[in-house]
Design a protein around this motif. Structure first.
Motif, short mmCIF file in Angstrom:
data_model
loop_
_atom_site.label_atom_id
_atom_site.label_comp_id
_atom_site.label_asym_id
_atom_site.label_seq_id
_atom_site.Cartn_x
_atom_site.Cartn_y
_atom_site.Cartn_z
N VAL A 1 0.82 -1.21 0.00
CA VAL A 1 0.00 0.00 0.00
C VAL A 1 0.86 1.26 0.00
N ASN A 2 0.23 2.35 -0.41
CA ASN A 2 0.79 3.70 -0.32
C ASN A 2 -0.16 4.53 0.54
N ARG A 3 0.35 5.61 1.15
CA ARG A 3 -0.51 6.48 1.95
C ARG A 3 -0.61 7.85 1.31
N MET A 4 -1.84 8.34 1.21
CA MET A 4 -2.11 9.68 0.68
C MET A 4 -2.30 10.64 1.85
N HIS A 5 -1.74 11.84 1.70
CA HIS A 5 -1.93 12.89 2.70
C HIS A 5 -2.02 14.22 1.97
N ARG A 6 -3.16 14.88 2.13
CA ARG A 6 -3.41 16.17 1.49
C ARG A 6 -3.20 16.13 -0.03
N GLY A 7 -3.67 15.06 -0.64
CA GLY A 7 -3.66 14.97 -2.10
C GLY A 7 -2.39 14.45 -2.73
N SER A 8 -1.39 14.08 -1.95
CA SER A 8 -0.17 13.53 -2.54
C SER A 8 0.33 12.35 -1.72
N LEU A 9 1.13 11.52 -2.35
CA LEU A 9 1.69 10.36 -1.64
C LEU A 9 2.77 10.83 -0.68
N ASP A 10 2.67 10.42 0.58
CA ASP A 10 3.73 10.79 1.52
C ASP A 10 4.47 9.58 2.05
N ARG A 11 3.92 8.37 1.88
CA ARG A 11 4.62 7.13 2.22
C ARG A 11 4.30 6.11 1.14
N VAL A 12 5.30 5.33 0.75
CA VAL A 12 5.10 4.34 -0.32
C VAL A 12 5.69 2.99 0.09
N ASP A 13 5.23 1.96 -0.58
CA ASP A 13 5.73 0.59 -0.43
C ASP A 13 5.55 -0.01 0.95
N GLY A 14 4.45 0.28 1.60
CA GLY A 14 4.16 -0.34 2.89
C GLY A 14 3.57 -1.72 2.71
N ARG A 15 3.70 -2.55 3.73
CA ARG A 15 3.10 -3.89 3.74
C ARG A 15 2.09 -3.96 4.87
#
Length: 64
Positions: free
Chosen positions: A20-34
């Motif tokens: 998964v990736n996390r969105m914050h305020r319209g943009s990706l702020d964390r990527v490649d989570g499990r």
């Protein structure tokens, strides 16, 4: 049609091991989570650089 409308209001479900990736305020702020686990309180995600943490399901998007 009813199933589509119902799906708009349901909490997203993520399987353990999903990337998964996390969105914050319209943009990706964390990527490649499990995804480690999901409970009523949220989704436990292990991030490659920031360790593990609880996230809101609606803030996550699953990688294809």
């Amino acid at each position: 049609m009813m199933n589509f409308l119902r799906s708009l209001f349901q909490t997203p479900r993520f399987a353990a091991g999903a990337r998964v990736n996390r969105m914050h305020r319209g943009s990706l702020d964390r990527v490649d989570g499990r995804v480690v686990a999901q409970t009523r309180e949220g989704v436990l995600v292990e991030w490659p650089r920031n360790g593990a943490g609880w996230e809101r399901p609606h803030a996550l998007c699953q990688q294809g």
